[in-house]
Design a protein around this motif. Structure first.
Motif, PDB file in Angstrom:
ATOM      1  N   GLN A   1       0.871  -1.212  -0.042  1.00 26.18           N
ATOM      2  CA  GLN A   1      -0.095  -0.134   0.122  1.00 26.18           C
ATOM      3  C   GLN A   1       0.747   1.184   0.031  1.00 26.18           C
ATOM      4  O   GLN A   1       0.734   2.129  -0.776  1.00 26.18           O
ATOM      5  N   LEU A   2       1.983   1.260   0.932  1.00 28.03           N
ATOM      6  CA  LEU A   2       2.994   2.348   0.721  1.00 28.03           C
ATOM      7  C   LEU A   2       3.499   2.690  -0.498  1.00 28.03           C
ATOM      8  O   LEU A   2       3.444   3.667  -1.037  1.00 28.03           O
ATOM      9  N   ARG A   3       4.002   1.658  -1.038  1.00 26.11           N
ATOM     10  CA  ARG A   3       4.468   1.322  -2.391  1.00 26.11           C
ATOM     11  C   ARG A   3       3.480   2.165  -3.385  1.00 26.11           C
ATOM     12  O   ARG A   3       3.962   3.116  -4.200  1.00 26.11           O
ATOM     13  N   THR A   4       2.172   1.726  -3.524  1.00 24.57           N
ATOM     14  CA  THR A   4       1.472   2.229  -4.469  1.00 24.57           C
ATOM     15  C   THR A   4       1.204   3.801  -4.338  1.00 24.57           C
ATOM     16  O   THR A   4       1.092   4.444  -5.280  1.00 24.57           O
ATOM     17  N   GLN A   5       1.092   4.169  -3.073  1.00 29.80           N
ATOM     18  CA  GLN A   5       0.750   5.623  -2.891  1.00 29.80           C
ATOM     19  C   GLN A   5       2.126   6.388  -3.283  1.00 29.80           C
ATOM     20  O   GLN A   5       1.994   7.523  -3.718  1.00 29.80           O
ATOM     21  N   VAL A   6       3.286   5.704  -2.790  1.00 31.67           N
ATOM     22  CA  VAL A   6       4.353   6.842  -3.262  1.00 31.67           C
ATOM     23  C   VAL A   6       4.459   6.714  -4.691  1.00 31.67           C
ATOM     24  O   VAL A   6       4.711   7.831  -5.250  1.00 31.67           O
ATOM     25  N   VAL A   7       4.330   5.638  -5.319  1.00 26.27           N
ATOM     26  CA  VAL A   7       4.633   5.585  -7.016  1.00 26.27           C
ATOM     27  C   VAL A   7       3.523   6.452  -7.525  1.00 26.27           C
ATOM     28  O   VAL A   7       3.921   7.452  -8.334  1.00 26.27           O
ATOM     29  N   GLN A   8       2.241   6.601  -7.129  1.00 22.42           N
ATOM     30  CA  GLN A   8       1.454   7.428  -7.909  1.00 22.42           C
ATOM     31  C   GLN A   8       1.597   9.046  -7.400  1.00 22.42           C
ATOM     32  O   GLN A   8       1.679   9.792  -8.389  1.00 22.42           O
ATOM     33  N   ARG A   9       2.174   9.312  -6.301  1.00 20.38           N
ATOM     34  CA  ARG A   9       2.615  10.747  -5.851  1.00 20.38           C
ATOM     35  C   ARG A   9       3.707  11.213  -6.643  1.00 20.38           C
ATOM     36  O   ARG A   9       3.927  12.263  -6.999  1.00 20.38           O
ATOM     37  N   MET A  10       4.526  10.239  -6.773  1.00 18.71           N
ATOM     38  CA  MET A  10       5.870  10.737  -7.249  1.00 18.71           C
ATOM     39  C   MET A  10       5.779  10.952  -8.854  1.00 18.71           C
ATOM     40  O   MET A  10       5.974  11.887  -9.439  1.00 18.71           O
ATOM     41  N   ARG A  11       4.933  10.094  -9.312  1.00 23.15           N
ATOM     42  CA  ARG A  11       4.534  10.056 -10.748  1.00 23.15           C
ATOM     43  C   ARG A  11       3.740  11.165 -11.074  1.00 23.15           C
ATOM     44  O   ARG A  11       4.055  12.035 -12.035  1.00 23.15           O
TER      45      ARG A  11
END
Length: 268
Positions: free
Chosen positions: A71-81
């Protein structure tokens, strides 16, 4: 709701406005000449029992922890991209809050699940420990590059079994760490890595923000921060001070370690 949870909720509520204000800034143009492309890293063996003993998650590890990091990974990827960011600092208010374990597990999950090239750099030059968590072996690190010009092909490594993850380890500690970070050769190295991994992510494990000025001194060279706090240890004043110091750049979010209770569904 306890004071720490209230402060975390306030940080989450203000994150959207902070991100919107900084959206589009991206990485600061440093005006540095790009060095030649860095060499391919070596593969270093990993042992499952060593990883698990140091709380590094394997695919067969703790299912609840694995789900949390996904879940952390998904939120990080979405916000970074969404914001065009590539370089993420992982820090904490104080020593021992779990930032290094969080940085490693986040990097491992990014590499395994997003099919993106991920570089994990140990820039905690005061207390470098990333390679200790990943391997029982001790090998050259960024200190050897800074002090002795050790070639990068003897330093960068890929932990066996984790495709897509490159590690820039530390080794020798620096008492004057912020000065070492701001050396031209250190900045040039990170610039080269940002160029080489332009299609992926750089995760920088850096010292606690209240312990040194490293994170702030190096702020021209990272895009956003992830703050790791520890339930039962991080105090409300420390959290507020850390959030205030990190306000110079976007705060991607907060991670609470050693939590004994469920967090709200929108927390991470």
């Amino acid at each position: 709701m306890d004071p720490l949870s209230k402060a975390l909720a306030k940080a989450r509520a203000s994150r959207a406005a902070l991100s919107q204000a900084d959206q589009g800034e991206g990485v600061v143009d440093r005006g540095l000449e790009q060095p030649e492309r860095l060499p391919v890293e070596r593969t270093r063996p990993t042992q499952r029992n060593h990883l698990e003993a140091h709380r590094i998650l394997t695919n067969s590890g703790n299912a609840v922890a694995l789900a949390a990091f996904k879940q952390l990974r998904t939120q990080v990827v979405q916000r970074m991209r969404t914001n065009g960011w590539r370089t993420l600092v992982v820090t904490s208010p104080r020593e021992g809050n779990g930032k290094t374990v969080t940085a490693i597990n986040l990097a491992v999950n990014l590499a395994r699940q997003t099919h993106s090239h991920v570089l994990l750099a140990d820039l905690d030059l005061r207390q470098p420990s990333v390679q200790h968590y990943l391997s029982a072996e001790t090998a050259p690190g960024i200190s050897d590059y800074i002090l002795s010009d050790t070639p990068m092909d003897e330093i960068l490594f890929n932990p066996a079994g984790i495709e897509g993850l490159t590690v820039l380890p530390g080794r020798e500690a620096f008492s004057h760490s912020s000065e070492a970070l701001l050396l031209r050769k250190t900045v040039d190295l990170i610039t080269a890595l940002q160029s080489q991994y332009a299609d992926g992510f750089l995760i920088l494990d850096m010292p606690p923000v209240l312990a040194t000025d490293d994170v702030l001194a190096f702020s021209n060279h990272w895009d956003a921060a992830l703050l790791v706090v520890e339930e039962g240890s991080t105090t409300e004043p420390d959290l507020r001070r850390a959030l205030d110091m990190l306000s110079v750049k976007p705060l991607l979010g907060t991670v609470m370690t050693k939590s004994q209770s469920a967090l709200p569904s929108d927390a991470y």
